[in-house]
Design an enzyme around this catalytic site. Structure first.
Site, PDB file in Angstrom:
ATOM      1  N   GLU A 167      -2.429  -1.360  -3.131  1.00 46.12           N
ATOM      2  CA  GLU A 167      -3.889  -0.907  -2.827  1.00 46.12           C
ATOM      3  C   GLU A 167      -2.839   0.731  -2.412  1.00 46.12           C
ATOM      4  O   GLU A 167      -2.072   0.809  -3.043  1.00 46.12           O
ATOM      5  CB  GLU A 167      -3.942  -0.968  -1.273  1.00 46.12           C
ATOM      6  CG  GLU A 167      -4.927  -2.215  -0.833  1.00 46.12           C
ATOM      7  CD  GLU A 167      -4.211  -3.290   0.566  1.00 46.12           C
ATOM      8  OE1 GLU A 167      -5.365  -3.820   0.603  1.00 46.12           O
ATOM      9  OE2 GLU A 167      -4.093  -2.233   1.483  1.00 46.12           O
TER      10      GLU A 167
ATOM     11  N   HIS B  60       0.629  -0.985   0.113  1.00 49.01           N
ATOM     12  CA  HIS B  60      -0.037   0.332   0.300  1.00 49.01           C
ATOM     13  C   HIS B  60       0.580   1.447   0.353  1.00 49.01           C
ATOM     14  O   HIS B  60       1.145   2.239   0.694  1.00 49.01           O
ATOM     15  CB  HIS B  60      -1.141  -0.098   0.805  1.00 49.01           C
ATOM     16  CG  HIS B  60      -1.491   1.171   1.026  1.00 49.01           C
ATOM     17  ND1 HIS B  60      -3.280   0.891   1.608  1.00 49.01           N
ATOM     18  CD2 HIS B  60      -1.821   2.893   0.525  1.00 49.01           C
ATOM     19  CE1 HIS B  60      -3.568   1.964   1.617  1.00 49.01           C
ATOM     20  NE2 HIS B  60      -3.447   3.381   0.813  1.00 49.01           N
TER      21      HIS B  60
ATOM     22  N   HIS C 237      -7.814  -5.579   7.206  1.00 44.75           N
ATOM     23  CA  HIS C 237      -7.313  -4.919   8.554  1.00 44.75           C
ATOM     24  C   HIS C 237      -8.499  -5.532   9.011  1.00 44.75           C
ATOM     25  O   HIS C 237      -9.523  -5.836   9.903  1.00 44.75           O
ATOM     26  CB  HIS C 237      -9.008  -3.373   7.772  1.00 44.75           C
ATOM     27  CG  HIS C 237      -7.797  -2.412   8.314  1.00 44.75           C
ATOM     28  ND1 HIS C 237      -8.186  -1.868   9.692  1.00 44.75           N
ATOM     29  CD2 HIS C 237      -7.431  -1.716   7.916  1.00 44.75           C
ATOM     30  CE1 HIS C 237      -7.309  -1.365   9.799  1.00 44.75           C
ATOM     31  NE2 HIS C 237      -6.691  -0.605   8.820  1.00 44.75           N
TER      32      HIS C 237
END
Length: 252
Positions: A72, A43, A203
């Site tokens: 991401e 990410h 998450h």
């Protein structure tokens, strides 16, 4: 079987603390692949707090055939310094999947999803550009916030998957009352599947809460796990920890 994608952001955080090359992202990726993971997630952010653009490129060069590369990021974050922007990185390395996340510098970590209806006008042209590169597009969404119509709209513009933001579920699990949050996850996944979208999740998932979620949504296409997995690996080792997650996914 649900694919396990290991997020390497926290390896980069530890490396960046010394400004040198250890721990090695490439060695960590190789260890995870050796242990059987199906994907690697990164990410990159414009502030480069962990994964950097050169990391994205270096990992792309070493990932083995059949390993999904999931990048991401926020497609609306402008280029800054050596960060060229999410679409530019995707154009360079052509990852298998790009997960769109509405994060910003002020957020310690991703803490909410896109509004597929309210953000649709901005998202649609960017989704089209990513699809043209051959990337599967996944959209990070809040559970319980999107109905069938919103998901159908996403499907029509080229989105193939959603990623359930499971932070609220993890907090509810820790509090000993995950029922309502889990039900929202299940219902959101159902609505997405009915619209023709596959469902990812990520998450705050860990070895304690993953099996309950996976049993409730057994057809999850993918789970992306980073912070907890890397933290657990400090005690038990990276390969052992990846293997334990794969066992959870195989048993539920």
């Amino acid at each position: 079987m649900t694919l396990l994608s290991v997020n390497l952001n926290k390896i980069a955080v530890l490396r960046n603390a010394r400004g040198e090359g250890e721990p090695s992202l490439l060695r960590a990726a190789q260890t995870c692949m050796d242990a059987g993971c199906g994907g690697i997630t990164v990410h990159p952010r414009p502030d480069q707090r962990h994964i950097r653009p050169d990391d994205v490129r270096a990992l792309a060069a070493v990932l083995r055939p059949g390993i999904e590369y999931n990048i991401e990021g926020n497609p609306f974050a402008a280029a800054r310094g050596s960060y060229p922007g999410l679409l530019a990185l995707a154009r360079e390395v052509c990852p298998g999947q790009v997960t769109l996340v509405p994060d910003g510098d002020h957020q310690l970590t991703s803490d909410h999803g896109f509004d597929p209806v309210g953000d649709f006008g901005r998202l649609a042209p960017l989704v089209a550009r990513l699809c043209a590169l051959g990337c599967r597009v996944s959209l990070f969404v809040d559970v319980g916030a999107v109905g069938a119509q919103g998901f159908a709209q996403l499907k029509a513009c080229g989105v193939e998957r959603i990623e359930l933001y499971t932070g609220p579920y993890a907090r509810a699990f820790n509090a000993g009352d995950a029922g309502a949050s889990l039900a929202q996850c299940v219902e959101t996944a159902r609505c997405a599947r009915e619209a023709g979208l596959a469902v990812n999740a990520g998450h705050d998932l860990n070895q304690s809460n993953l099996s309950l979620l996976h049993a409730a949504i057994p057809d999850l296409a993918e789970v992306s796990i980073g912070h907890a997995l890397i933290a657990e690996a400090l005690y038990d080792g990276l390969a052992v920890t990846v293997a334990r997650y794969l066992k959870i996914l195989a048993l539920t």
